[in-house]
Design a protein around this motif. Structure first.
Motif, PDB file in Angstrom:
ATOM      1  N   ARG A  54     -10.447  -6.499  -3.997  1.00 17.98           N
ATOM      2  CA  ARG A  54     -11.207  -6.253  -5.213  1.00 17.98           C
ATOM      3  C   ARG A  54     -10.260  -5.909  -6.359  1.00 17.98           C
ATOM      4  NH1 ARG A  54     -16.535  -2.633  -3.512  1.00 17.98           N
ATOM      5  NH2 ARG A  54     -17.296  -4.029  -1.848  1.00 17.98           N
ATOM      6  N   PRO A  55     -10.164  -6.764  -7.375  1.00 16.11           N
ATOM      7  CA  PRO A  55      -9.270  -6.481  -8.511  1.00 16.11           C
ATOM      8  C   PRO A  55      -9.745  -5.262  -9.299  1.00 16.11           C
ATOM      9  CG  PRO A  55      -9.923  -8.800  -8.450  1.00 16.11           C
ATOM     10  CD  PRO A  55     -10.814  -8.080  -7.485  1.00 16.11           C
ATOM     11  N   LEU A  56      -8.796  -4.547  -9.898  1.00 13.43           N
ATOM     12  CA  LEU A  56      -9.085  -3.389 -10.734  1.00 13.43           C
ATOM     13  C   LEU A  56      -8.616  -3.665 -12.165  1.00 13.43           C
ATOM     14  CD1 LEU A  56      -7.918  -0.502  -8.361  1.00 13.43           C
ATOM     15  CD2 LEU A  56     -10.270  -1.190  -8.859  1.00 13.43           C
ATOM     16  N   LYS A  57      -9.343  -3.112 -13.130  1.00 14.55           N
ATOM     17  CA  LYS A  57      -8.970  -3.289 -14.535  1.00 14.55           C
ATOM     18  C   LYS A  57      -7.889  -2.300 -14.974  1.00 14.55           C
ATOM     19  CE  LYS A  57     -13.470  -5.114 -15.968  1.00 14.55           C
ATOM     20  NZ  LYS A  57     -14.627  -4.941 -16.889  1.00 14.55           N
ATOM     21  N   MET A  58      -7.691  -1.245 -14.206  1.00 13.02           N
ATOM     22  CA  MET A  58      -6.703  -0.234 -14.581  1.00 13.02           C
ATOM     23  C   MET A  58      -5.289  -0.801 -14.510  1.00 13.02           C
ATOM     24  SD  MET A  58      -6.325   2.279 -11.255  1.00 13.02           S
ATOM     25  CE  MET A  58      -8.073   2.591 -11.089  1.00 13.02           C
ATOM     26  N   SER A  59      -4.399  -0.234 -15.302  1.00  6.87           N
ATOM     27  CA  SER A  59      -3.007  -0.656 -15.298  1.00  6.87           C
ATOM     28  C   SER A  59      -2.293  -0.148 -14.052  1.00  6.87           C
ATOM     29  CB  SER A  59      -2.291  -0.142 -16.550  1.00  6.87           C
ATOM     30  OG  SER A  59      -2.247   1.274 -16.549  1.00  6.87           O
ATOM     31  N   VAL A  60      -1.112  -0.696 -13.803  1.00  5.91           N
ATOM     32  CA  VAL A  60      -0.321  -0.256 -12.657  1.00  5.91           C
ATOM     33  C   VAL A  60       0.097   1.203 -12.824  1.00  5.91           C
ATOM     34  CG1 VAL A  60       1.837  -0.626 -11.399  1.00  5.91           C
ATOM     35  CG2 VAL A  60       0.470  -2.581 -12.127  1.00  5.91           C
ATOM     36  N   ASP A  61       0.432   1.607 -14.051  1.00  5.55           N
ATOM     37  CA  ASP A  61       0.818   3.004 -14.298  1.00  5.55           C
ATOM     38  C   ASP A  61      -0.328   3.958 -13.991  1.00  5.55           C
ATOM     39  OD1 ASP A  61       3.313   2.205 -15.090  1.00  5.55           O
ATOM     40  OD2 ASP A  61       2.835   2.170 -17.226  1.00  5.55           O
ATOM     41  N   ALA A  62      -1.539   3.590 -14.431  1.00  3.36           N
ATOM     42  CA  ALA A  62      -2.696   4.444 -14.157  1.00  3.36           C
ATOM     43  C   ALA A  62      -2.980   4.529 -12.666  1.00  3.36           C
ATOM     44  CB  ALA A  62      -3.919   3.914 -14.905  1.00  3.36           C
ATOM     45  N   ALA A  63      -2.823   3.409 -11.958  1.00  2.00           N
ATOM     46  CA  ALA A  63      -3.032   3.417 -10.516  1.00  2.00           C
ATOM     47  C   ALA A  63      -2.006   4.291  -9.810  1.00  2.00           C
ATOM     48  CB  ALA A  63      -2.978   1.986  -9.978  1.00  2.00           C
ATOM     49  N   LEU A  64      -0.760   4.235 -10.249  1.00  2.00           N
ATOM     50  CA  LEU A  64       0.278   5.070  -9.646  1.00  2.00           C
ATOM     51  C   LEU A  64      -0.007   6.556  -9.866  1.00  2.00           C
ATOM     52  CD1 LEU A  64       3.636   3.192 -10.344  1.00  2.00           C
ATOM     53  CD2 LEU A  64       2.676   3.785  -8.123  1.00  2.00           C
ATOM     54  N   LYS A  65      -0.441   6.919 -11.069  1.00  2.00           N
ATOM     55  CA  LYS A  65      -0.787   8.323 -11.328  1.00  2.00           C
ATOM     56  C   LYS A  65      -1.922   8.771 -10.414  1.00  2.00           C
ATOM     57  CE  LYS A  65       0.544   8.186 -16.219  1.00  2.00           C
ATOM     58  NZ  LYS A  65       0.051   8.278 -17.616  1.00  2.00           N
ATOM     59  N   HIS A  66      -2.895   7.899 -10.217  1.00  2.91           N
ATOM     60  CA  HIS A  66      -4.027   8.238  -9.354  1.00  2.91           C
ATOM     61  C   HIS A  66      -3.575   8.434  -7.911  1.00  2.91           C
ATOM     62  CE1 HIS A  66      -8.250   8.686  -8.659  1.00  2.91           C
ATOM     63  NE2 HIS A  66      -8.317   7.668  -7.813  1.00  2.91           N
ATOM     64  N   ILE A  67      -2.618   7.610  -7.462  1.00  2.00           N
ATOM     65  CA  ILE A  67      -2.119   7.712  -6.085  1.00  2.00           C
ATOM     66  C   ILE A  67      -1.258   8.954  -5.901  1.00  2.00           C
ATOM     67  CG2 ILE A  67      -0.621   6.605  -4.381  1.00  2.00           C
ATOM     68  CD1 ILE A  67      -1.538   3.910  -5.557  1.00  2.00           C
ATOM     69  N   ILE A  68      -0.322   9.166  -6.823  1.00  2.72           N
ATOM     70  CA  ILE A  68       0.603  10.298  -6.703  1.00  2.72           C
ATOM     71  C   ILE A  68      -0.149  11.629  -6.745  1.00  2.72           C
ATOM     72  CG2 ILE A  68       2.524  11.495  -7.839  1.00  2.72           C
ATOM     73  CD1 ILE A  68       3.531   8.767  -8.744  1.00  2.72           C
ATOM     74  N   VAL A 105       0.860  -1.187   0.000  1.00  2.00           N
ATOM     75  CA  VAL A 105       0.000   0.000   0.000  1.00  2.00           C
ATOM     76  C   VAL A 105       0.897   1.238   0.000  1.00  2.00           C
ATOM     77  CG1 VAL A 105      -1.811   1.252   1.210  1.00  2.00           C
ATOM     78  CG2 VAL A 105      -1.793  -1.242   1.252  1.00  2.00           C
ATOM     79  N   PRO A 106       1.029   1.936  -1.125  1.00  2.00           N
ATOM     80  CA  PRO A 106       1.923   3.095  -1.181  1.00  2.00           C
ATOM     81  C   PRO A 106       1.301   4.315  -0.520  1.00  2.00           C
ATOM     82  CG  PRO A 106       0.871   2.785  -3.297  1.00  2.00           C
ATOM     83  CD  PRO A 106       0.409   1.646  -2.422  1.00  2.00           C
ATOM     84  N   THR A 107       2.152   5.211  -0.064  1.00  2.00           N
ATOM     85  CA  THR A 107       1.690   6.487   0.475  1.00  2.00           C
ATOM     86  C   THR A 107       1.651   7.514  -0.648  1.00  2.00           C
ATOM     87  OG1 THR A 107       3.967   7.050   1.087  1.00  2.00           O
ATOM     88  CG2 THR A 107       2.597   6.017   2.767  1.00  2.00           C
ATOM     89  N   THR A 108       1.010   8.625  -0.389  1.00  2.00           N
ATOM     90  CA  THR A 108       0.904   9.686  -1.374  1.00  2.00           C
ATOM     91  C   THR A 108       1.394  10.998  -0.776  1.00  2.00           C
ATOM     92  OG1 THR A 108      -0.658  10.832  -2.843  1.00  2.00           O
ATOM     93  CG2 THR A 108      -1.483  10.163  -0.698  1.00  2.00           C
ATOM     94  N   PRO A 109       2.080  11.844  -1.536  1.00  2.00           N
ATOM     95  CA  PRO A 109       2.379  11.724  -2.962  1.00  2.00           C
ATOM     96  C   PRO A 109       3.675  10.970  -3.271  1.00  2.00           C
ATOM     97  CG  PRO A 109       3.083  13.864  -2.180  1.00  2.00           C
ATOM     98  CD  PRO A 109       2.473  13.162  -0.994  1.00  2.00           C
ATOM     99  N   ASN A 110       4.308  10.391  -2.260  1.00  2.00           N
ATOM    100  CA  ASN A 110       5.555   9.661  -2.458  1.00  2.00           C
ATOM    101  C   ASN A 110       5.279   8.157  -2.375  1.00  2.00           C
ATOM    102  OD1 ASN A 110       8.181   8.746  -2.585  1.00  2.00           O
ATOM    103  ND2 ASN A 110       8.662   9.247  -0.460  1.00  2.00           N
TER     104      ASN A 110
END
Length: 221
Positions: free
Chosen positions: A181-195, A161-166
């Motif tokens: 719950r699985p997500l259809k989004m890519s890992v890159d898209a998830a990282l952008k959403h978190i950051i 579970v990453p922290t934000t924005p780092n």
């Protein structure tokens, strides 16, 4: 006027941060390259030291040499002869005190993360954290094994579970597969959403409200 300044800031800020990150990375590479050249100058005769010193002033040479070195290394260890030498190198470092602890740990983590056959950071999921009813995005890093898997019993997954924005810091969790719950989004898209702390939409195609408002004013005008 304030609105236009913010709009201009949103246009230039991503480019400025991109240039800053690339400049920092190139600075680190050039520093490593300069240290290598200094070590070479210490062992080479005086007649060759001036020639080595001129290499410091060639822009981008460190990046070219680094990429070329990784490419040649990958080609070398891709065959049986190279793999044998790699095994000897690992065996040598595994017998050096202190070094063996650091090297083996880093090697195990890097092999897990960058292996093409591994499942680490290949899937983004939703989990309830830090309490029931509160959801966050996590990344599947694998499955518990050994004594931990026996103690847990049911099927569990290992999560980061990453922290934000780092996102380089975070928490390690082991949760039942049924509660993830699985997500259809890519890992890159998830990282952008978190950051972005949820500002950037997972699809990545939603425009900024300020830019959208400014573009609407321009179309009306």
């Amino acid at each position: 006027m304030k609105k236009y300044i913010i709009t201009g800031l949103l246009v230039w800020l991503p480019l400025a941060i991109t240039i800053w990150v690339l400049h920092s990375v190139l600075g680190v590479i050039d520093g490593v390259f300069s240290s290598m050249l200094s070590a070479m100058q210490a062992v080479l005769p005086n007649s060759l030291r001036d020639s080595i010193d001129t290499l410091r002033h060639i822009p981008g040479l460190g990046v070219v040499i680094l990429v070329s070195g990784m490419l040649l290394t990958g080609m070398f260890v891709a065959n049986i002869f190279g793999q044998w030498w790699l095994m000897q190198w690992d065996r040598l470092l595994s017998h050096i005190p202190i070094v063996k602890s650091i090297y083996s740990s880093v090697k195990q983590v890097s092999d897990t993360l960058f292996s093409s056959s591994g499942n680490a950071f290949r899937e983004a999921v939703l989990v309830q954290y830090p309490h029931q009813g509160s959801w966050t995005i996590a990344f599947v890093t694998g499955k518990p094994s050994g004594e931990v898997a026996e103690a847990l019993g049911d099927e569990h997954v290992s999560l980061y579970v990453p922290t934000t924005p780092n996102p380089t810091s975070g928490f390690f969790l082991m949760m039942p597969r049924a509660s993830v719950r699985p997500l259809k989004m890519s890992v890159d898209a998830a990282l952008k959403h978190i950051i972005s702390m949820g500002v950037v939409a997972p699809e990545g195609d939603a425009p900024s409200p300020v830019l959208a408002h400014a573009n609407g004013r321009n179309r009306v005008g």
